[in-house]
Design a protein around this motif. Structure first.
Motif, PDB file in Angstrom:
ATOM      1  N   HIS A 137       1.088  -8.359  -5.275  1.00  0.00           N
ATOM      2  CA  HIS A 137       2.016  -9.460  -5.032  1.00  0.00           C
ATOM      3  C   HIS A 137       3.451  -8.952  -4.861  1.00  0.00           C
ATOM      4  CE1 HIS A 137      -1.131 -12.307  -6.031  1.00  0.00           C
ATOM      5  NE2 HIS A 137      -1.346 -11.657  -7.157  1.00  0.00           N
ATOM      6  N   HIS A 148       4.847 -11.239   2.063  1.00  0.00           N
ATOM      7  CA  HIS A 148       3.566 -10.999   2.737  1.00  0.00           C
ATOM      8  C   HIS A 148       3.269 -12.222   3.587  1.00  0.00           C
ATOM      9  CE1 HIS A 148      -0.510  -9.656   3.518  1.00  0.00           C
ATOM     10  NE2 HIS A 148      -0.935 -10.854   3.188  1.00  0.00           N
ATOM     11  N   GLU A 318       4.891 -15.118  -0.345  1.00  0.00           N
ATOM     12  CA  GLU A 318       3.540 -14.986   0.207  1.00  0.00           C
ATOM     13  C   GLU A 318       3.214 -16.291   0.917  1.00  0.00           C
ATOM     14  OE1 GLU A 318       0.458 -13.262  -2.340  1.00  0.00           O
ATOM     15  OE2 GLU A 318       2.001 -12.837  -3.844  1.00  0.00           O
TER      16      GLU A 318
END
Length: 360
Positions: A137, A148, A318
């Motif tokens: 992460h 990401h 993310e």
């Protein structure tokens, strides 16, 4: 403020500081670190293969962004070799002294961890796309591992399957071509296909074959499937457009192009051409041009202090980006704005295409 000029001004400050440090004596020892911190960083893209049209457009987006900020850009190509991909990134980190930002599409899911750890360890900034382990992460490597990015493969795989089912009249047999089985996109798109099949019992999956994202493998597999199943095959589902194009060539060799619809993902030119010609029913694009540029814009903004990574919300660390369906009703407009001409993208709009946090 023009970024290029700001970097030039930093370079002039460095030279003055160096002269002052030499006169001051003891301060000279600190100069190399200061120089590295203030010199213009190198923008680095790491992708699988430029022979894949999707990644070729990704590189174009990266170069367009680099030109917009006046920075050097380097493209690293793994050619599907994970060891080479990781080694090339480490070599570039050493060459730049860590003064770089990296946009990486790891060749395989496990590759993301050593790439991130090497980049963070060198003090560089990185964005990964598509592939990473579930327990890796960005928040655990703040601020250097900035974000990401993925695109919802389940939604895309299901969407193109439903369009294919409609194109063949809601019943009949199909064959499917999958990507590298260890990659996130391949796994998720297959799940989307499975969900669509479960909801449409009149559609029969005759066979699912892995063509590893490659048109050449897809051509051979489709040729074999046509021999095996013949006219039972009413449609072809492909997890990416390059495989879909390989399947189309196999259909063309049998005089079936345009008679057996194909669907894919990526929005590459040959697939968009096939949609226009009625040979593909649809494709979905994640906009690799945007991916190539924005995957550099985000970590550069972090490196230069334009964003404070520690204060970013989870959905910016993310996230799923925006995917666009290309079908008969919008293909001409898409072609005009994205293929006939270079896309116009606001590289300062870092989060404008965020659709939500990635499922955990």
């Amino acid at each position: 403020m023009d970024d290029r000029n700001s970097f030039y001004r930093l370079g002039k400050v460095n030279r003055r500081t160096l002269m002052m440090g030499a006169a001051a004596g003891a301060a000279t020892l600190a100069m190399p670190a200061v120089l590295r911190a203030q010199a213009a960083p190198t923008l680095v893209t790491s992708i699988r293969s430029l022979s894949n049209p999707y990644h070729a457009v990704w590189k174009q987006g990266a170069e367009a962004f680099a030109k917009s900020v006046g920075l050097e850009h380097v493209t690293l190509v793994s050619e599907g070799n994970s060891e080479k991909g990781i080694a090339d990134i480490k070599a570039m980190l050493a060459k730049t002294g860590g003064n770089m930002v990296l946009n990486s599409d790891p060749n395989d899911t496990p590759d993301a961890r050593p790439i991130v750890e090497a980049t963070v360890g060198a003090g560089a900034f990185v964005v990964t796309q598509w592939n990473k382990p579930a327990d890796l992460h960005p928040k655990d490597f703040t601020p250097n591992y900035v974000s990401h990015i993925e695109f919802d493969g389940i939604a895309s795989g299901k969407q193109i399957a439903e369009i294919l089912f409609k194109a063949i009249g809601g019943s009949g047999g199909i064959v499917a071509l999958g990507g590298m089985i260890s990659t996130t996109a391949a796994i998720e798109r297959k799940k989307g296909l499975d969900e669509a099949l479960a909801a449409n019992p009149n559609i029969k999956l005759l066979d699912f074959q892995v063509a590893n994202w490659k048109s050449t493998e897809a051509f051979d597999l489709t040729s074999n499937l046509l021999t095996r199943f013949g006219d039972e095959i009413k449609g072809i589902w492909a997890a990416n457009d390059d495989m879909g194009v390989g399947a189309l060539e196999a259909l063309r060799a049998e005089g079936l192009a345009g008679k057996v619809p194909i669907v894919g993902v990526d929005g590459i030119k040959s697939a968009v051409d096939a949609v226009r010609a009625g040979e593909f029913a649809a494709t979905v694009t994640s906009d690799p041009f945007w991916q190539g540029g924005m995957g550099l814009a985000i970590p550069l903004a972090a490196k230069t202090g334009k964003i404070d990574v520690a204060t970013l919300p989870p959905e910016n660390r993310e996230f799923y980006g925006t995917a666009v369906l290309i079908a008969q009703d919008n293909v001409e407009e898409y072609y005009k704005n994205n293929i006939d001409s270079q896309p116009v993208i606001d590289w300062t709009d870092l989060w404008g295409r965020v659709t939500g946090p990635i499922r955990t």
